[in-house]
Scaffold this active site. Structure first.
Site, PDB file in Angstrom:
ATOM      1  N   SER A   1       0.736  -1.179   0.008  1.00 45.18           N
ATOM      2  CA  SER A   1      -0.119  -0.004  -0.003  1.00 45.18           C
ATOM      3  C   SER A   1       0.609   1.275   0.172  1.00 45.18           C
ATOM      4  O   SER A   1       1.756   1.565  -0.877  1.00 45.18           O
ATOM      5  CB  SER A   1      -0.839  -0.047   1.211  1.00 45.18           C
ATOM      6  OG  SER A   1      -1.975   0.936   1.272  1.00 45.18           O
TER       7      SER A   1
ATOM      8  N   ASP B   1      10.735   5.061  -9.491  1.00 48.58           N
ATOM      9  CA  ASP B   1      10.919   5.436 -10.869  1.00 48.58           C
ATOM     10  C   ASP B   1      11.351   6.825 -11.158  1.00 48.58           C
ATOM     11  O   ASP B   1      11.860   7.209 -12.422  1.00 48.58           O
ATOM     12  CB  ASP B   1       9.333   5.495 -11.118  1.00 48.58           C
ATOM     13  CG  ASP B   1       8.554   4.363 -11.495  1.00 48.58           C
ATOM     14  OD1 ASP B   1       9.319   3.145 -11.137  1.00 48.58           O
ATOM     15  OD2 ASP B   1       7.522   4.188 -11.446  1.00 48.58           O
TER      16      ASP B   1
ATOM     17  N   LYS C   1      -0.400  -4.483  -3.138  1.00 46.37           N
ATOM     18  CA  LYS C   1      -1.440  -3.835  -2.869  1.00 46.37           C
ATOM     19  C   LYS C   1      -1.545  -2.521  -3.681  1.00 46.37           C
ATOM     20  O   LYS C   1      -1.131  -1.680  -3.275  1.00 46.37           O
ATOM     21  CB  LYS C   1      -1.697  -3.762  -1.386  1.00 46.37           C
ATOM     22  CG  LYS C   1      -3.126  -3.549  -0.813  1.00 46.37           C
ATOM     23  CD  LYS C   1      -3.584  -2.217  -0.790  1.00 46.37           C
ATOM     24  CE  LYS C   1      -4.783  -2.203  -0.133  1.00 46.37           C
ATOM     25  NZ  LYS C   1      -5.347  -0.866  -0.315  1.00 46.37           N
TER      26      LYS C   1
END
Length: 233
Positions: A94, A105, A119
């Site tokens: 999460s 990224d 999740k």
């Protein structure tokens, strides 16, 4: 250990203290998100924003127009030139995954450990007249790269889910300043034509609940090796 209302404030205080009192010099930052089940979306965004000066952090997409949201970093960031590593494992989920994937990224941090839980959905709580609650899933999370996290998770660039012999080989390569491309066959790097996710990468580095001391040692060694750290980004 989780993302609650005070998380970003506490992290900011720690960073400010490190800036005021660097001691012998701050060699790097390690965020240990192993076993972190997540929590509040806005806190994950706020912590990521501390380390990013602009650009995408995360976005949510769903069938309802109000579920489509974009979260970008504000101007300004802490300790911009200090290398960062993030530790994850199979119980990182999460909000922990939001933070890890955003910094990965954007090229701000290298991710080590095992593949995370995966999740990648957002829930909203609807209060009912009888004082009960209904939890409604209404959006999916999308990383800056476009990857969806749900049932995929984050595959680390340096994997520590192997046996003791493989882990020791990984550490020996890092100690000897070895390159990231040759740390451990099938275990050290999972880069493919799609560097953001591949099922082969997840299979090679399966989720694990373990929190090995070798994880922290690998992170410290990586941050002390500028060439290998740069490749890991």
């Amino acid at each position: 250990s989780g993302f609650n209302q005070g998380t970003s404030r506490n992290v900011r205080r720690a960073l400010e203290q490190a800036t005021r009192d660097p001691g012998a010099g701050l060699a790097g930052i390690i965020l240990d998100l192993r076993g972190n089940p997540g929590g509040l979306l806005d806190q994950a965004v706020a912590v990521a924003d501390l380390f990013l000066g602009d650009g995408r952090i995360i976005s949510t997409k769903g069938r309802h127009s109000e579920s489509n949201q974009i979260f970008d970093a504000a101007e300004g960031k802490y300790l911009a030139g200090v290398p960062m590593a993030i530790l994850i494992n199979g119980k990182s989920a999460s909000a922990a995954e939001i933070l890890a994937v955003a910094l990965r990224d954007r090229g701000r941090a290298a991710v080590l450990g095992t593949t995370s839980y995966g999740k990648g959905t957002v829930q909203t709580i609807i209060r009912l007249p009888n004082s009960g609650e209904m939890i409604l899933t209404w959006a999916r999370l999308h990383a800056p790269s476009g990857q969806t996290l749900h049932q995929q998770g984050i595959v680390p660039v340096l994997c520590t889910s192997g046996d003791d012999q493989q882990i020791e080989f990984l550490l020996d390569r890092l100690r000897s300043q070895g390159s990231a491309t040759a740390l451990s066959p099938g275990r050290a790097t999972t880069a493919t034509t799609n560097p953001h996710f591949s099922m082969d990468g997840r299979d090679a580095c399966p989720p694990s609940p373990a929190q090995r001391p070798a994880d922290m040692e690998a992170a410290r060694l990586l941050l002390a090796n500028p060439a290998t750290y740069a490749r890991s980004l």
